[in-house]
Design a protein around this motif. Structure first.
Motif, mmCIF file in Angstrom:
data_model
loop_
_atom_site.group_PDB
_atom_site.id
_atom_site.type_symbol
_atom_site.label_atom_id
_atom_site.label_comp_id
_atom_site.label_asym_id
_atom_site.label_seq_id
_atom_site.Cartn_x
_atom_site.Cartn_y
_atom_site.Cartn_z
ATOM 1 N N CYS A 74 0.896 -1.419 -0.482
ATOM 2 C CA CYS A 74 0.015 -0.011 0.039
ATOM 3 C C CYS A 74 1.028 1.631 0.111
ATOM 4 C CB CYS A 74 -0.610 0.248 0.903
ATOM 5 S SG CYS A 74 -0.047 0.155 2.956
ATOM 6 N N LYS A 76 1.898 2.775 2.486
ATOM 7 C CA LYS A 76 2.201 3.813 3.370
ATOM 8 C C LYS A 76 3.430 4.299 4.078
ATOM 9 C CE LYS A 76 -0.673 6.341 6.105
ATOM 10 N NZ LYS A 76 -1.217 7.564 5.218
ATOM 11 N N GLU A 79 5.818 6.365 2.202
ATOM 12 C CA GLU A 79 5.147 7.438 2.734
ATOM 13 C C GLU A 79 5.774 8.287 3.949
ATOM 14 O OE1 GLU A 79 0.708 7.474 1.456
ATOM 15 O OE2 GLU A 79 1.410 7.088 -0.777
ATOM 16 N N CYS A 110 1.807 1.568 9.418
ATOM 17 C CA CYS A 110 1.852 -0.313 8.643
ATOM 18 C C CYS A 110 0.620 -0.584 8.782
ATOM 19 C CB CYS A 110 2.755 -1.249 8.481
ATOM 20 S SG CYS A 110 2.170 -2.325 7.837
#
Lengths: 283, 128
Positions: A74, A76, A79, A110
């Motif tokens: 994903c 994340k 980021e 996470c």
């Protein structure tokens, strides 16, 4: 009398931080003092103090390890990483341990619980004695960048009620801030040259920003010009000591000796420096 | 097919930036139509991990190949993981570089052509 934690810093490198630290340690030489070398990228206080080291401990920082069965790619983690230490491309998560600052944001954010933290060794803390003084030194492994992690581990050895002398790295970046923050006083060692003054101004700005009291020691007094003295006067900064530029001192340094070893009259000078710092802190 | 050329400016007449991670712009060109757009590199001045950040950005643009001067180890690892080909040794204008790429004069690399931090010490790009 309250204990005193003094860090010895400088903007410019090679001005004599270690010389001042080593002489202070020898001048105090009591069992209520700790000497901590926080110049972890190239610690050299031991060369002058010649401590007996009896303990070595590893310093580790946490780095992410990915459970591929749980990861949904994903992104994340990448980021929230401020250092580009973890990146997700296609169906692959790549971790660059040497960029990781060990902040733990990736595992915290996470959503799948796919990241656990594993230890990565970045340095060592050595502990020993020199005379009556306890000696601690942090060593960052070659090629590593996380000096602050090793410095904070070295400073964790500070004991209650003990006076502490910290040899800090040069400059004004993260490792220096880690070394001087929380100390009672920063002794800024400089030299009376345009280079010394330029970097002294940076170091003064740093001390003011983090709110630690500070004073100046001029080493190699006699070379250069009077601009450092003028700066200290204008800025109302205590000029605590001038160490003259002398061939005998250079010779003593080259042999790994302290000034106080070969010129015992300097014992009093460094003890007075310590007391003057105490006076300054009290104000 | 889209490729990304590292650039010092925003159009086809701009000079190739020899650095990958810290180039000023990426000129993203459709090789077939020669339509292009320039994007400022957000990783040009980060304190560390510029190569990784730039590589991730490039992958997200759906680019199939990167044309640049040099590439470092971490950027290459990231690009390779995403199956993006990396062509080094490009020079001149972006238009020249595109021609060099199309005519097969540039070589795809599988090993970094420079060590890490190259882009930090060679701000003007070009020679070593």
């Amino acid at each position: 009398m309250n204990r005193l934690i003094v860090s010895i810093a400088s903007g410019k490198g090679g001005t004599g931080k270690t010389t001042v630290a080593a002489n202070l340690v020898k001048a105090l030489n009591n069992d209520i003092t700790q000497a901590i070398d926080c110049d972890v990228e190239e610690p050299n206080l031991h060369l002058f103090l010649k401590p007996n080291i009896f303990e070595k401990q590893k310093v580790s920082v946490p780095i992410p390890e990915i459970d591929k069965n749980k990861c949904t790619y994903c992104k994340k983690c990448s980021e929230v990483c401020n250092f580009n230490a973890i990146t997700v491309v296609s169906k692959e998560v790549i971790v660059f341990p040497e960029l990781c600052h060990g902040c733990g944001a990736c595992s915290l954010f996470c959503p799948e619980g796919a990241i656990k933290e594993v230890d990565r060794e970045v340095g060592t803390i050595e502990t020993g004695h020199v005379g009556k003084v306890e000696f601690v030194r942090g060593i960052l492994n070659p090629g590593e960048v996380l000096a602050p992690a090793v410095i904070s581990e070295a400073k964790a050895r500070i004991e209650d009620k003990k006076n502490v002398i910290i040899d800090s790295p040069p400059g004004t970046s993260c490792p220096v801030i880690e070394a001087v923050k929380g100390t009672d006083f920063v002794l800024l060692v400089t030299e009376p040259t345009p280079f010394g003054l330029n970097d002294l101004k940076l170091a003064v700005a740093m001390c003011r920003k983090i709110g630690v009291p500070f004073g100046i020691v001029i080493n190699r007094w006699g070379i250069g010009n009077n601009d450092v003295t003028k700066f200290a006067r204008e800025e109302k900064i205590s000029l605590l000591l001038k160490i003259p530029y002398k061939k005998e001192f250079a010779r003593c340094y080259a042999r790994g000796k302290c000034i106080v070893d070969e010129f015992p009259e300097w014992m009093g000078v460094f003890r007075k420096l310590w007391n003057d710092i105490r006076e300054d802190v009290r104000k | 097919m889209k490729i990304a050329v590292t650039s010092k400016g925003k159009d086809m007449s701009a000079e190739v930036d020899s650095r990958f991670g810290r180039c000023s712009y990426f000129v993203i060109v459709d090789v077939d139509t020669e339509d292009y757009r320039a994007v400022e590199n957000q990783n040009a001045f980060v304190s560390g991990g510029a190569g990784v950040g730039s590589a991730q950005f490039i992958v997200e643009q759906g680019v199939k190949a990167v044309v640049t001067g040099h590439v470092g180890p971490k950027a290459l690892k990231t690009l390779e993981a995403a199956g993006v080909e990396v062509y080094t040794g490009a020079s001149g204008t972006i238009k020249n570089a595109l021609e060099q790429y199309k005519s097969g004069k540039l070589k795809a690399v599988s090993e970094a052509t420079v060590s890490q931090h190259f882009g930090l010490n060679n701000k003007k790009g070009g020679s070593f």
